[in-house]
Write a protein that holds these residues in place. Structure first.
Motif, mmCIF file in Angstrom:
data_model
loop_
_atom_site.group_PDB
_atom_site.id
_atom_site.type_symbol
_atom_site.label_atom_id
_atom_site.label_comp_id
_atom_site.label_asym_id
_atom_site.label_seq_id
_atom_site.Cartn_x
_atom_site.Cartn_y
_atom_site.Cartn_z
ATOM 1 N N LEU B 323 0.811 -1.009 -0.527
ATOM 2 C CA LEU B 323 0.482 -0.184 -0.091
ATOM 3 C C LEU B 323 0.297 1.554 0.243
ATOM 4 O O LEU B 323 0.377 2.895 -0.546
ATOM 5 C CB LEU B 323 -1.204 -0.185 1.217
ATOM 6 N N LEU B 324 1.610 1.012 0.371
ATOM 7 C CA LEU B 324 2.965 2.382 0.967
ATOM 8 C C LEU B 324 3.975 2.395 0.357
ATOM 9 O O LEU B 324 5.658 3.579 0.196
ATOM 10 C CB LEU B 324 3.368 2.851 2.723
ATOM 11 N N THR B 325 3.998 1.060 -0.486
ATOM 12 C CA THR B 325 5.974 1.626 -1.658
ATOM 13 C C THR B 325 6.313 2.325 -2.146
ATOM 14 O O THR B 325 6.866 2.751 -1.943
ATOM 15 C CB THR B 325 5.903 0.158 -1.882
ATOM 16 N N LYS B 326 5.034 2.730 -2.883
ATOM 17 C CA LYS B 326 5.218 4.850 -3.395
ATOM 18 C C LYS B 326 5.876 5.288 -2.466
ATOM 19 O O LYS B 326 7.117 6.568 -2.817
ATOM 20 C CB LYS B 326 4.429 5.013 -4.092
ATOM 21 N N PHE B 327 4.944 5.311 -1.341
ATOM 22 C CA PHE B 327 5.359 6.427 -0.491
ATOM 23 C C PHE B 327 6.922 6.085 0.788
ATOM 24 O O PHE B 327 7.522 7.014 0.832
ATOM 25 C CB PHE B 327 4.328 7.052 0.352
ATOM 26 N N THR B 328 7.283 5.059 1.654
ATOM 27 C CA THR B 328 7.428 4.397 1.650
ATOM 28 C C THR B 328 8.779 3.453 1.223
ATOM 29 O O THR B 328 9.987 3.306 2.090
ATOM 30 C CB THR B 328 7.809 3.514 3.219
ATOM 31 N N GLY B 329 9.003 3.743 -0.831
ATOM 32 C CA GLY B 329 9.626 2.549 -0.256
ATOM 33 C C GLY B 329 9.910 0.328 -0.557
ATOM 34 O O GLY B 329 10.247 -0.094 -0.811
ATOM 35 N N GLY B 330 8.953 0.784 0.082
ATOM 36 C CA GLY B 330 8.240 -0.666 0.530
ATOM 37 C C GLY B 330 9.337 -1.681 1.278
ATOM 38 O O GLY B 330 10.370 -1.047 1.731
ATOM 39 N N PRO B 331 9.539 -2.924 0.703
ATOM 40 C CA PRO B 331 10.407 -3.781 1.534
ATOM 41 C C PRO B 331 12.099 -3.375 0.863
ATOM 42 O O PRO B 331 12.377 -4.052 2.247
ATOM 43 C CB PRO B 331 9.451 -5.313 0.910
ATOM 44 N N ARG B 332 11.820 -2.671 -0.264
ATOM 45 C CA ARG B 332 13.033 -2.018 -0.253
ATOM 46 C C ARG B 332 13.863 -1.284 0.196
ATOM 47 O O ARG B 332 15.276 -1.967 0.257
ATOM 48 C CB ARG B 332 13.807 -2.349 -2.691
ATOM 49 N N GLY B 333 13.485 -0.484 1.088
ATOM 50 C CA GLY B 333 13.509 0.602 1.696
ATOM 51 C C GLY B 333 14.047 1.523 0.745
ATOM 52 O O GLY B 333 13.934 1.684 -0.408
ATOM 53 N N VAL B 334 14.511 2.722 2.379
ATOM 54 C CA VAL B 334 16.095 3.734 1.198
ATOM 55 C C VAL B 334 16.717 3.870 1.073
ATOM 56 O O VAL B 334 17.197 3.728 1.964
ATOM 57 C CB VAL B 334 14.632 4.725 2.135
ATOM 58 N N ARG B 335 17.189 4.185 -0.101
ATOM 59 C CA ARG B 335 18.773 3.949 -0.457
ATOM 60 C C ARG B 335 19.510 5.771 -0.461
ATOM 61 O O ARG B 335 19.017 6.349 -0.656
ATOM 62 C CB ARG B 335 18.689 3.599 -1.211
ATOM 63 N N ASP B 336 20.836 5.062 -0.461
ATOM 64 C CA ASP B 336 21.265 6.351 -1.505
ATOM 65 C C ASP B 336 21.189 7.514 -0.539
ATOM 66 O O ASP B 336 21.326 8.668 -1.219
ATOM 67 C CB ASP B 336 21.164 6.448 -2.461
ATOM 68 N N ILE B 337 20.513 7.627 1.239
ATOM 69 C CA ILE B 337 20.987 8.754 2.046
ATOM 70 C C ILE B 337 21.716 9.425 2.256
ATOM 71 O O ILE B 337 23.112 9.049 2.636
ATOM 72 C CB ILE B 337 20.383 7.690 3.119
ATOM 73 N N PRO B 338 21.344 10.757 1.479
ATOM 74 C CA PRO B 338 23.362 11.740 2.219
ATOM 75 C C PRO B 338 23.326 11.538 3.304
ATOM 76 O O PRO B 338 22.899 10.900 4.444
ATOM 77 C CB PRO B 338 23.032 12.550 1.508
ATOM 78 N N GLY B 339 25.199 12.104 3.297
ATOM 79 C CA GLY B 339 25.365 12.611 4.321
ATOM 80 C C GLY B 339 25.200 14.387 5.661
ATOM 81 O O GLY B 339 24.625 14.679 4.130
ATOM 82 N N PRO B 340 24.953 14.660 6.327
ATOM 83 C CA PRO B 340 25.498 15.439 7.174
ATOM 84 C C PRO B 340 26.541 16.670 6.328
ATOM 85 O O PRO B 340 27.928 15.890 5.959
ATOM 86 C CB PRO B 340 25.891 15.696 8.454
ATOM 87 N N THR B 341 26.515 18.180 6.021
ATOM 88 C CA THR B 341 27.114 19.383 5.729
ATOM 89 C C THR B 341 27.140 20.157 6.878
ATOM 90 O O THR B 341 26.455 20.309 6.959
ATOM 91 C CB THR B 341 26.937 19.547 4.630
ATOM 92 N N ILE B 342 28.475 20.320 6.922
ATOM 93 C CA ILE B 342 28.971 21.472 7.799
ATOM 94 C C ILE B 342 29.652 23.016 6.868
ATOM 95 O O ILE B 342 30.405 22.682 6.762
ATOM 96 C CB ILE B 342 29.550 21.607 9.329
ATOM 97 N N PHE B 343 28.551 23.907 7.443
ATOM 98 C CA PHE B 343 29.021 24.527 6.310
ATOM 99 C C PHE B 343 29.513 24.461 5.154
ATOM 100 O O PHE B 343 30.642 25.401 4.742
ATOM 101 C CB PHE B 343 30.129 25.422 7.132
ATOM 102 N N GLY B 344 29.032 24.336 4.148
ATOM 103 C CA GLY B 344 29.259 23.187 3.311
ATOM 104 C C GLY B 344 29.842 22.415 2.455
ATOM 105 O O GLY B 344 30.259 21.979 1.841
ATOM 106 N N GLN B 345 30.669 21.891 3.608
ATOM 107 C CA GLN B 345 31.705 20.685 3.216
ATOM 108 C C GLN B 345 31.353 19.837 4.372
ATOM 109 O O GLN B 345 30.324 19.569 5.176
ATOM 110 C CB GLN B 345 32.823 21.117 4.704
ATOM 111 N N SER B 346 31.490 18.815 3.126
ATOM 112 C CA SER B 346 31.027 17.374 3.441
ATOM 113 C C SER B 346 31.323 16.586 4.904
ATOM 114 O O SER B 346 32.592 16.899 5.175
ATOM 115 C CB SER B 346 31.219 15.642 2.093
ATOM 116 N N PHE B 347 30.529 16.360 5.762
ATOM 117 C CA PHE B 347 30.783 16.003 6.645
ATOM 118 C C PHE B 347 30.404 14.602 7.281
ATOM 119 O O PHE B 347 29.548 14.277 8.358
ATOM 120 C CB PHE B 347 30.273 16.695 7.892
ATOM 121 N N SER B 348 31.291 13.589 6.571
ATOM 122 C CA SER B 348 30.336 12.357 6.421
ATOM 123 C C SER B 348 31.358 10.957 6.330
ATOM 124 O O SER B 348 31.696 10.262 6.418
ATOM 125 C CB SER B 348 29.025 11.936 5.206
ATOM 126 N N SER B 349 32.911 11.276 6.506
ATOM 127 C CA SER B 349 33.350 10.493 6.730
ATOM 128 C C SER B 349 32.777 9.721 7.756
ATOM 129 O O SER B 349 32.755 9.988 9.144
ATOM 130 C CB SER B 349 35.197 10.403 6.877
#
Lengths: 238, 517
Positions: B323-349
């Motif tokens: 029912l919610l696959t379109k909204f939540t991505g269903g069983p496959r989940g949500v991928r490629d979630i980006p990391g945080p940035t601080i003042f425009g610098q990537s902060f995700s190591s």
């Protein structure tokens, strides 16, 4: 009139626990509610405190109906209960128990001075102020329960079986304390199975039987009433 | 005498059942491998190595049998202890030997038991009888158990109980080493300067370590950190307010999904700022807790546990549903979630994430600690102790329960967001019931209501299993055993909470506990 109970009907699901009781309490009085197990005495107190709700009837405190007010606000109106079996917080220290007693107040200085007063009044508690409540003896726990209630500066104190499970000498002490509290201006509604003690310190008394009030009158008259003597004062057997 | 024999018999039976169970699930092989690996890695893979490992493993079991069987022997003499150890060793040696004989014979006759018991491979069963004919191997098996059990009871009598006798005869008031260590620690703890110094050292360690110990450790410790967050949150509602909430993972899931859906390129391509998304994750978890808390927080005890348990499952099944696959991505989940940035610098190591998690833990722990020692904390404890009485002292119990619930949900939301962001993924399988159970376990093992306890519990339950990968299949078994053992010998947890003192800081509650009343 300070407290006026009118036609109170309380149910535990299908069980009709209070069958239309009515009584009143004047400012400054000690009123005793006596009766056997299951007569509905504790139910009456819990209904006044707001923990139970009546199906029919009213509880008027200085003209205001308490039956729609949540328990914590009833506390703020000055009605404090000393629950049956003491029910102190056993994992809290004596001092913390007293502090919780004053929960409705925000006046730190006043709480502090009240606490000092309690420690003066109950030196045993002062000695044990950092001890956990659960490690106190029965008599000390009853004193702590009373002191905790007094921390809220009650105008009407509801006491549920303060003599329960205590040695006779401690019962005497507790009743001295009750009389003392009353003399300092707090009205008291006293629920007791120990009818002799309760009637000897109260101004008026009501006798309850299976959810009804069957007798009422000045305590000194109830003490010599043959029905009361027979049923509650051990008369006919000695 | 009969009582002694029944005592010995009792411990023998328990250990027979446990040992045969360990055989049947194949744990003996894993255990032997671990032992020999720890002792001498060079011969770990050889069959002699395995045999030595197995011998040690079996001897250990026998040793414990002897120890336990002779533990309560009265009067406490060497002879008595040895008799108990011998009886228990003999019984368990015979039964376990018979078991080995039975298994060996079955295998020899070419019967494969794997159809019935998955882990009972012919190979592992042959190991039980030392790759020898069943009768000789079984004798050897039983003999080892008997001998090591006698040895165990001997050690118990000469070393352990001797120590105990000595400690009894010395003055009772003289405190034990553990006590004096604790006292010194608390004395030092009271010293302001020492505390500052300790804080500085701790801070330095927390800053330097993530850069030094490599990405694997950062990953493991990051997970531990997330679970510490969850532990702190759940401690508010279960440990302090005493409300048994089982579906805690629901708020972890709500936080993770809110964060993921707001930042990930699919399915919505919103790509919001990391920090705003984290804030919204916390807020939505809080709203979720109000939504479920308002109608149900009047329930008590088991009822509350069941309803919240259901809520956790509902959330997981919802995000997984078609029912919610379109909204939540269903069983496959949500991928490629980006990391945080601080003042425009990537902060995700991995190092950055470790810092982020440490910062979150420190801030949350600070807030939780302040709350615990405030009037709010006392109201929670009063509700836990006796809700009805707390009402009659003027505590609005419902409001305080809701507050604890909402705060713990917000913390879970934060943990969920960090977890999703670090893994760059979140899916329904990240939010199974096991997460709630883990968090509850770490609270029980560490000690309800105590912050150091939570840290210790999280390391024990999340850190150790990561490091002992070999034991992965037996994780639940070990959890269960650990919980049982904890309940028996240390029900208050590894590092129990100490009650904060309201007045007279000098006097210790502990010192007065023993006083007769």
């Amino acid at each position: 009139m300070m407290l006026e109970i009118d036609n109170l009907n309380v149910y535990y699901n299908a069980i009709h626990a209070l069958k239309g009781i009515s009584f009143h309490l004047e400012k400054g009085e000690i009123v005793a509610l006596i009766g056997a197990n299951g007569a509905g005495k504790s139910t009456t107190l819990n209904t006044i405190s707001g923990i139970l709700r009546p199906r029919i009837g009213s509880v008027l405190f200085e003209g205001e109906d308490l039956t729609k007010i949540p328990p914590q606000d009833i506390v703020r109106k000055g009605i404090i209960q000393v629950p049956e079996g003491r029910k102190i917080f056993s994992k809290m220290t004596v001092a913390e128990n007293l502090d919780i007693g004053a929960y409705a107040s925000n006046d730190r200085a006043r709480i502090k001075s009240n606490m000092d007063m309690m420690f003066q009044r109950f030196p045993r508690l002062s000695e044990r102020r950092n001890q956990l409540g659960g490690t106190l003896s029965g008599g000390e726990q009853q004193m702590l329960a009373i002191a905790r209630a007094l921390m809220a500066e009650p105008r009407l104190l509801l006491m549920d079986e303060p003599s329960m499970g205590l040695a006779p000498i401690l019962v005497e002490q507790i009743f001295d304390i009750i009389r003392d509290i009353n003399e300092q201006g707090t009205s008291i509604l006293l629920v007791e199975q120990n009818a002799q003690m309760a009637l000897s310190i109260s101004d008026r008394g009501y006798v309850m039987e299976t959810g009804k009030i069957v007798l009422e009158g000045p305590s000194n008259e109830l003490l010599v009433n043959p029905v009361v003597i027979d049923a509650y004062l051990g008369g006919g057997h000695d | 005498m009969t009582r002694n024999i029944s005592n010995a018999l009792h411990s023998a039976i328990i250990f027979i059942v446990v040992t045969i169970f360990l055989f049947l699930i194949g744990f003996t092989t894993t255990g032997s491998e671990l032992i020999i690996k720890a002792l001498s890695p060079s011969i770990a893979k050889t069959s002699e190595g395995l045999e030595i490992g197995f011998t040690i493993f079996i001897s250990l079991i026998g040793f414990i049998i002897g120890l336990v069987a002779s533990k309560r022997e009265e009067p406490d003499t060497l002879g008595r202890n040895l008799v108990a150890g011998t009886i228990a060793g003999l019984i368990s040696g015979v039964v376990i030997g018979l078991f080995g004989f039975l298994m060996g014979t079955l295998i020899e006759n070419g019967i494969d038991l794997r159809g019935y018991l998955q882990s009972v491979s012919p190979d592992s069963m042959r190991k039980i009888v030392f790759d020898q004919p069943p009768n000789i191997g079984a004798l050897r098996l039983g003999g080892i158990i008997l001998l090591s059990s006698i040895f165990g009871s001997f050690i118990n009598s000469t070393v352990i109980r001797a120590e105990w006798r000595k400690s009894l005869s010395t003055s009772v008031s003289e405190s034990s080493t553990a006590d004096s260590v604790r006292k010194t620690a608390s004395k030092l703890g009271a010293n302001q300067g020492f505390r500052m110094a300790m804080m500085a050292v701790l801070a330095a360690i927390l800053i330097i370590l993530p850069q030094q110990w490599g990405s694997y450790w950062n990953f493991v410790m990051g997970t531990v950190g997330i679970y510490i967050l969850l532990g702190i949150g759940v401690n508010l509602i279960i440990g302090l307010a005493g409300q048994l909430i089982l579906g805690y993972v629901a708020f972890f899931a709500i936080g993770a999904y809110t964060f993921a859906l707001l930042t990930a390129p699919a399915p919505h391509n919103l790509q919001w700022n990391f920090w705003i998304a984290v804030g919204l994750a916390m807020i939505s978890a809080t709203i979720g807790s109000l939504f479920i808390g308002l109608p149900i927080l009047n329930l008590r005890g088991d009822y509350l546990a069941i309803v919240t348990l259901g809520f956790g499952e509902i959330i997981r099944i919802l995000v997984k549903s078609d029912l919610l696959t379109k909204f939540t991505g269903g069983p496959r989940g949500v991928r490629d979630i980006p990391g945080p940035t601080i003042f425009g610098q990537s902060f995700s190591s991995d190092v950055d994430y470790m810092y982020l998690i440490i910062a979150a833990v420190v801030v949350t722990a600070f807030v939780a600690n302040r709350l615990q020692n405030s009037a709010t904390g006392r109201a929670w404890v009063a509700i836990r102790e006796d809700e009805t009485v707390s009402k009659t002292t003027g505590v609005n119990s419902f409001a305080y329960k809701l507050l604890a619930f909402a705060l713990s949900a917000a913390i879970a939301g934060l943990a969920g967001a960090l977890f999703a962001s670090r893994n760059q993924f979140t899916g329904p399988d990240d939010h199974v019931l096991m997460v709630s159970i883990n968090v509850l376990c770490l609270l029980i093992v560490g000690g309800m209501g105590s912050l150091p306890g939570i840290l210790l519990g999280a390391f024990t339950l999340k850190g150790l299993p990561e490091l002992l990968r070999e034991l992965e299949n037996y994780r639940l078994l070990i959890f269960g055993a650990l919980l049982v053992v904890m309940m028996l010998i240390r029900p208050e947890g590894l590092w129990p909470a100490t009650r904060p003192k309201l007045e007279e800081k000098g006097k210790s509650i502990e010192a007065q506990k023993g006083e007769p009343t």
